[in-house]
Design an enzyme around this catalytic site. Structure first.
Site, PDB file in Angstrom:
ATOM      1  N   HIS A 163       0.846  -1.195   0.000  1.00  0.00           N
ATOM      2  CA  HIS A 163       0.000   0.000   0.000  1.00  0.00           C
ATOM      3  C   HIS A 163       0.880   1.243   0.000  1.00  0.00           C
ATOM      4  CE1 HIS A 163       0.559  -0.703   4.437  1.00  0.00           C
ATOM      5  NE2 HIS A 163       0.845   0.587   4.371  1.00  0.00           N
TER       6      HIS A 163
HETATM    7  P1  TYD Z   1      -1.585  -2.762   7.561  1.00  0.00           P
HETATM    8  O1  TYD Z   1      -1.084  -1.354   7.675  1.00  0.00           O
HETATM    9  O2  TYD Z   1      -2.324  -3.114   6.309  1.00  0.00           O
HETATM   10  O3  TYD Z   1      -0.387  -3.782   7.759  1.00  0.00           O
HETATM   11  P2  TYD Z   1       0.940  -4.045   6.884  1.00  0.00           P
HETATM   12  O4  TYD Z   1       1.224  -2.831   6.071  1.00  0.00           O
HETATM   13  O5  TYD Z   1       1.984  -4.331   7.905  1.00  0.00           O
HETATM   14  O6  TYD Z   1       0.719  -5.229   6.045  1.00  0.00           O
HETATM   15  O7  TYD Z   1      -2.459  -3.067   8.842  1.00  0.00           O
HETATM   16  C1  TYD Z   1      -2.949  -4.367   9.119  1.00  0.00           C
HETATM   17  C2  TYD Z   1      -4.265  -4.215   9.856  1.00  0.00           C
HETATM   18  O8  TYD Z   1      -4.056  -3.544  11.091  1.00  0.00           O
HETATM   19  C3  TYD Z   1      -5.296  -3.403   9.096  1.00  0.00           C
HETATM   20  O9  TYD Z   1      -6.563  -4.021   9.283  1.00  0.00           O
HETATM   21  C4  TYD Z   1      -5.303  -2.069   9.761  1.00  0.00           C
HETATM   22  C5  TYD Z   1      -4.873  -2.385  11.187  1.00  0.00           C
HETATM   23  N1  TYD Z   1      -4.093  -1.293  11.787  1.00  0.00           N
HETATM   24  C6  TYD Z   1      -4.630  -0.542  12.823  1.00  0.00           C
HETATM   25  O10 TYD Z   1      -5.771  -0.782  13.279  1.00  0.00           O
HETATM   26  N2  TYD Z   1      -3.891   0.469  13.372  1.00  0.00           N
HETATM   27  C7  TYD Z   1      -2.648   0.769  12.914  1.00  0.00           C
HETATM   28  O11 TYD Z   1      -1.996   1.721  13.439  1.00  0.00           O
HETATM   29  C8  TYD Z   1      -2.098   0.000  11.837  1.00  0.00           C
HETATM   30  C9  TYD Z   1      -0.733   0.284  11.293  1.00  0.00           C
HETATM   31  C10 TYD Z   1      -2.857  -1.015  11.305  1.00  0.00           C
END
Ligand code: TYD
Length: 136
Positions: free
Chosen positions: A49
């Site tokens: 992302h």
């Molecule tokens: P995501 O940022 O997509 O993880 P990565 O980039 O490490 O693969 O986040 C994973 C899940 O966690 C998503 O459902 C959003 C949630 N999340 C939060 O609730 N708070 C946060 O601060 C972060 C970073 C993620």
């Protein structure tokens, strides 16, 4: 901007090492949020992302991993192997984290609270937004 690697000062003595990060000193933002990833799997990449408006610092505080930063017109893979290396990620950048090794713990400092609306999770949408960017 594609040189995102920041070498953090390591204060070491015979007892071990200490790394310090202060708002607006070692990083050009004030920290509003800290999160970390652990229990990561070597074969399970994360990220995929970009963010519309978020500044972040990535540090592999334990173990090692790779971080791909994609700026639309160029990409770079950083190999984080030490807790005194950090990646400053700001602007519209697609990121992927992978090759997590040795029980990697991946720490993230961010300048904003969590906001799912700030995410761009579709790569084509990311490229479209990049096209419309006046500067990077
Ligand atoms: P995501 O940022 O997509 O993880 P990565 O980039 O490490 O693969 O986040 C994973 C899940 O966690 C998503 O459902 C959003 C949630 N999340 C939060 O609730 N708070 C946060 O601060 C972060 C970073 C993620």
């Amino acid at each position: 901007m594609d040189n995102c690697l920041v070498e953090l000062k390591d204060i070491s003595d015979e007892r071990g090492s200490l790394v310090v990060i202060e708002n607006l000193k070692e990083i050009p933002f004030e920290v509003k949020r800290i999160y970390y990833l652990y229990d990561l799997k070597n074969d399970k990449a994360r990220g995929f992302h970009a963010h519309k408006n978020l500044k972040q610092l990535f540090i592999c505080v334990h173990g090692s991993c790779k971080v791909l930063l994609d700026f639309g017109d160029n990409k770079h893979v950083y190999h984080l192997t030490s807790p005194n290396q950090a990646i400053l990620c700001e602007g519209l950048v697609w990121r992927e984290m992978f090759d997590f090794n040795d029980n990697c713990v991946f720490l993230v400092l961010a300048d904003k609270y969590f906001d799912e609306e700030d995410y761009i999770r579709n790569y084509d949408e990311f490229l479209e937004l990049k096209k419309g960017e006046v500067y990077d």
